[in-house]
Write a protein that holds these residues in place. Structure first.
Motif, short mmCIF file in Angstrom:
data_model
loop_
_atom_site.label_atom_id
_atom_site.label_comp_id
_atom_site.label_asym_id
_atom_site.label_seq_id
_atom_site.Cartn_x
_atom_site.Cartn_y
_atom_site.Cartn_z
N THR A 445 -2.24 -17.60 -41.94
CA THR A 445 -1.76 -16.63 -40.93
C THR A 445 -1.14 -15.39 -41.56
N GLU A 446 -0.45 -15.60 -42.70
CA GLU A 446 0.10 -14.43 -43.39
C GLU A 446 -1.01 -13.49 -43.84
N ARG A 447 -2.08 -14.14 -44.37
CA ARG A 447 -3.19 -13.27 -44.80
C ARG A 447 -3.79 -12.50 -43.61
N THR A 448 -3.95 -13.29 -42.51
CA THR A 448 -4.51 -12.61 -41.33
C THR A 448 -3.58 -11.51 -40.81
N LEU A 449 -2.26 -11.83 -40.83
CA LEU A 449 -1.30 -10.81 -40.37
C LEU A 449 -1.29 -9.58 -41.28
N GLN A 450 -1.38 -9.89 -42.62
CA GLN A 450 -1.46 -8.73 -43.52
C GLN A 450 -2.70 -7.87 -43.23
N GLU A 451 -3.78 -8.60 -42.98
CA GLU A 451 -4.99 -7.83 -42.62
C GLU A 451 -4.77 -7.01 -41.35
N ARG A 452 -4.14 -7.72 -40.37
CA ARG A 452 -3.87 -6.99 -39.12
C ARG A 452 -2.92 -5.81 -39.34
N ILE A 453 -1.89 -6.04 -40.22
CA ILE A 453 -0.96 -4.94 -40.51
C ILE A 453 -1.70 -3.76 -41.14
N LEU A 454 -2.62 -4.16 -42.08
CA LEU A 454 -3.41 -3.08 -42.68
C LEU A 454 -4.23 -2.31 -41.62
N LYS A 455 -4.80 -3.14 -40.70
CA LYS A 455 -5.56 -2.49 -39.61
C LYS A 455 -4.67 -1.59 -38.77
N LEU A 456 -3.44 -2.12 -38.47
CA LEU A 456 -2.52 -1.30 -37.66
C LEU A 456 -2.11 -0.03 -38.39
N GLU A 457 -1.87 -0.19 -39.73
CA GLU A 457 -1.56 1.02 -40.50
C GLU A 457 -2.73 2.02 -40.46
N GLY A 458 -3.96 1.51 -40.53
CA GLY A 458 -5.13 2.42 -40.40
C GLY A 458 -5.15 3.10 -39.04
N LEU A 459 -4.82 2.23 -38.02
CA LEU A 459 -4.74 2.84 -36.68
C LEU A 459 -3.66 3.91 -36.61
N LYS A 534 -1.18 -10.64 -29.20
CA LYS A 534 -1.51 -11.27 -30.48
C LYS A 534 -0.28 -11.72 -31.26
N ASN A 535 0.71 -10.86 -31.34
CA ASN A 535 1.84 -11.21 -32.22
C ASN A 535 3.12 -10.73 -31.58
N SER A 536 4.08 -11.65 -31.42
CA SER A 536 5.37 -11.30 -30.86
C SER A 536 6.34 -10.80 -31.90
N GLN A 537 5.93 -10.92 -33.14
CA GLN A 537 6.82 -10.53 -34.21
C GLN A 537 6.64 -9.07 -34.64
N GLN A 538 5.91 -8.30 -33.87
CA GLN A 538 5.66 -6.91 -34.27
C GLN A 538 6.53 -5.94 -33.46
N SER A 539 7.75 -6.38 -33.22
CA SER A 539 8.67 -5.52 -32.46
C SER A 539 9.00 -4.22 -33.19
N LEU A 540 9.09 -4.37 -34.51
CA LEU A 540 9.36 -3.15 -35.26
C LEU A 540 8.24 -2.12 -35.10
N GLU A 541 7.02 -2.64 -35.17
CA GLU A 541 5.88 -1.73 -34.96
C GLU A 541 5.88 -1.15 -33.54
N MET A 542 6.32 -2.02 -32.61
CA MET A 542 6.41 -1.52 -31.23
C MET A 542 7.42 -0.39 -31.11
N ASP A 543 8.53 -0.52 -31.84
CA ASP A 543 9.49 0.59 -31.84
C ASP A 543 8.88 1.87 -32.41
N GLY A 544 8.13 1.69 -33.49
CA GLY A 544 7.45 2.88 -34.05
C GLY A 544 6.47 3.50 -33.05
N LEU A 545 5.75 2.57 -32.39
CA LEU A 545 4.83 3.09 -31.37
C LEU A 545 5.58 3.80 -30.25
N ARG A 546 6.74 3.26 -29.85
CA ARG A 546 7.54 3.94 -28.82
C ARG A 546 7.96 5.34 -29.27
N ARG A 547 8.37 5.39 -30.56
CA ARG A 547 8.76 6.72 -31.06
C ARG A 547 7.57 7.69 -31.04
N ARG A 548 6.40 7.15 -31.42
CA ARG A 548 5.21 8.00 -31.39
C ARG A 548 4.89 8.46 -29.97
#
Length: 668
Positions: A445-459, A534-548
């Motif tokens: 799951t960590e690998r998949t999440l890292q992949e997803r994080i990479l995807k989110l960073e690309g997004l 998909k992931n409830s642990q991406q609150s930090l990213e959600m905050d970034g998205l809110r700022r955006r």
């Protein structure tokens, strides 16, 4: 005609020149044309030598009383030689020089011939050119003035102008023999006609005057006719008085002869008695005759006074006629001038009115166009405002939905956390059993999440790129809008359609940007939903998205503010255009007032013109009334004169009837 030939041969011998055959043939032709007392050479072309021979022959008294030289193509020198011979002639009474183009030297020769000739009664100079040279015509007029025998003069078609007519008028003032004058078809004009009319005030011998075709006004022609008629009346009265005086002298002579015969036939006693009675009767008759003579003298004095008064009245009538003609001419000039001025003013006013109407029509059309454009711009502004209001509503709705979804997601996360805690408490044992399996699973799951994080960073990078592109597009649109606003300010009236097209393009760009923002919002919503699911642990990213999202909202608000500023600028420019149109309306109002003032001035001028015309008509009517009174006075004076003449005739008849013949007849 042999005399002509002998004279020509003698002339050639004196000069020392051989005689020419052409001259001899012309003299032979002249032999056939001469007959009786009339020499007719009409239509023959006479050379200079022939004219010299004719002049030599006509110097002496001949049998001819009439010479016709019409259309003989006489030269200047030939005319001079011919007329020099007529200077000393005492038999020719009629001379016809028609159609010989006499001018200059010929006119001077005619004038000299009139000075010296004492028998010529009629002179025809029709179809010549006497009036071409003023100096030569003045010499001709001097000869006419000094002539005392010419009675008829024909000057038709001689190119006599007003200066020649003035010279001729001076000659008529001094001439007392000319009775008939023909001046038809010349160019005498008004001035010449007036000069001849003045001459007729002193010349009382001219009884026939022809003035047709000389460009003389009708009133001057009527005055000339009246003057000629007055001369005719004067001549007729003089002839009647002469005939009556001759009749009276004959009657008196007959009475004297009868008295002598009666005295010789009676006896001596009766003669003595008759002598005494006759002496008494003669004394009485002498007294009566003296009384009659005094009465006749008084009547003649009265007649002279009446003639003088008539002349004065005629002069006054002439002066009044002049004044009337001048007044008529001035009136005509004033009428023409005022008509021209009125026509010019009317044309100018019509042109001004047409120009003003065209300007008013163009301005009204421009005003209507600008009003239509303003209305279109206002409608578009309202549509844009409605669209902006709708966009704001959509943005508020979207933000509210996002907040609700975030709150729901947080609640779900809390619930899931609680459930996960319970599950963790319940499944501690199971986890301990399956630690290895879970660790592996966590690593996966960590690998998949890292992949997803990479995807989110690309997004995120893509979103940042898209935001930069949106900002660049906004800056480009702003620069383009500024350029378009500068163009619009430079060319307000010429490029309004381009402005509207640019506004439409801006609206399209705004719509596109709104669509893009909506698409971005949809993508963000999708990404948020995917991240929440998909992931409830991406609150930090959600905050970034809110700022955006907040940054995007701020950018949208800035774009809206820029659009509001552009709309306010457009409104200000439209208000300025409306102010210009109002100023043009005020200018049109002032022009209409000026047009009304010009119309009032035209009405005042027309009223003044009518008043002036009425004044002139009243003056003309008063002058006509005075002229009518003068004519009535002249008519009354003529009637008085005729009555006095009839009284004089009756007195003479009564005197004749009361002579000694009636009292001393042979029977008694």
């Amino acid at each position: 005609m042999d005399e002509f030939k002998r004279t020509y041969l003698r002339f050639c011998k004196e000069v020392g020149v051989e005689p020419q055959e052409s001259v001899l043939t012309q003299l032979q032709e002249m032999r056939g044309t001469a007959g009786g007392s009339r020499l007719d050479l009409a239509g023959h072309s006479l050379s200079v030598d022939t004219c010299a021979v004719l002049g030599r022959v006509l110097q002496k008294d001949t049998l001819f009383t009439e010479v016709v030289l019409s259309d003989c193509m006489l030269s200047e020198e030939g005319t001079k030689l011919l007329l020099s011979g007529l200077c000393s002639n005492a038999t020719i009474k009629i001379l016809d020089l028609k159609g010989n183009n006499i001018r200059g030297t010929g006119a001077e020769a005619v004038g000299k011939m009139l000075v010296h000739n004492k028998t010529l009664r009629r002179l025809t100079l029709e179809w010549n050119a006497l009036g071409v040279w003023d100096e030569a015509f003045s010499i001709f007029c001097e000869g006419l003035a000094s002539n005392s025998c010419l009675a008829q003069l024909d000057l038709r078609n001689n190119q006599i102008n007003h200066q020649g007519a003035t010279e001729l008028a001076l000659a008529l003032k001094r001439n007392s023999a000319l009775q008939e004058l023909d001046l038809r078809w010349n160019n005498i004009g008004l001035l010449g006609g007036r000069a001849i009319l003045e001459a007729l005030q002193k010349n009382h011998a001219l009884v026939q005057l022809e003035m047709t075709g000389n460009n003389i006004p009708s009133d001057t022609l009527k005055a000339l006719e009246q003057a000629v008629e007055h001369n005719m009346d004067r001549q007729s009265t003089l002839r009647e008085s002469r005939s009556r005086s001759q009749v009276l002298s004959k009657e008196i002579q007959n009475l004297k002869e009868e008295k002598g015969r009666q005295v010789g036939s009676a006896d001596h006693a009766a003669a003595l008695c008759l002598c005494r009675t006759s002496s008494v009767r003669v004394g009485q008759l002498q007294e009566a005759l003296n009384e009659r003579k005094s009465a006749v003298n008084s009547l003649t004095a009265k007649l002279q006074m009446t003639e003088a008064a008539l002349a004065l009245s005629e002069q006054k009538v002439h002066s009044l006629g002049k004044l009337l003609s001048q007044a008529n001419a001035e009136k005509a000039e004033l009428l023409d001038r005022q008509a021209r001025e009125i026509a010019k003013e009317q044309e100018e006013s019509v042109m001004r009115e047409g120009k003003l109407l065209r300007e008013v029509n163009s301005l009204t059309e421009q005003n209507l166009q600008l009003k239509n454009k303003v209305e279109d711009a206002e409608r578009r502004c309202k549509a844009q405002q409605d669209q902006i209001f709708e966009l704001k509503k959509e943005l508020t709705n979207t933000t509210a939905e996002l907040k609700l979804r975030l709150s729901q997601a947080e609640e779900r996360l809390d619930m899931e956390k609680k459930r996960s805690k319970q599950a963790l408490d319940d499944m501690d044992n199971l986890r301990q059993k399956e630690v290895d399996h879970v660790n592996r699973h966590l690593e996966e799951t960590e690998r998949t999440l890292q992949e997803r994080i990479l995807k989110l960073e690309g997004l995120r990078i893509q979103l940042e790129d898209e935001l930069s592109r949106v900002k660049a597009a906004g800056v480009a649109e702003r620069a383009q809008a500024e350029e378009e606003l500068g163009k619009v300010r430079a060319q307000v009236r010429l490029e309004e359609q381009h402005r509207m097209s640019s506004l439409e393009e801006k609206l399209r760009a705004a719509r596109q940007s709104r669509d893009e923002s909506q698409a971005h919002c949809c993508q963000q919503k999708q990404t948020i939903s995917e991240l929440q699911a998909k992931n409830s642990q991406q609150s930090l990213e959600m905050d970034g998205l809110r700022r955006r999202i907040e940054e995007l909202q701020q950018e949208v608000i800035g774009k809206e503010q820029e659009k509001v500023a552009e709309v306010s600028r457009v409104r200000v420019e439209l208000q300025e255009q409306i102010g210009h149109l109002q100023a043009e309306k005020t200018a049109q109002g002032s022009l209409k007032e000026k047009i009304a003032a010009l119309e009032r001035e035209m009405k005042a001028l027309s009223s003044n013109h009518r008043e002036a015309m009425l004044d002139k008509e009243s003056e003309v009517a008063s002058l006509l009334e005075r002229l009518r009174l003068r004519e009535s006075e002249m008519q009354r004076m003529r009637e008085d004169e005729a009555q006095r003449a009839s009284f004089l005739q009756n007195a003479i008849l009564t005197y004749v009837q009361g002579s000694p013949i009636g009292h001393y007849s042979p029977k008694k």
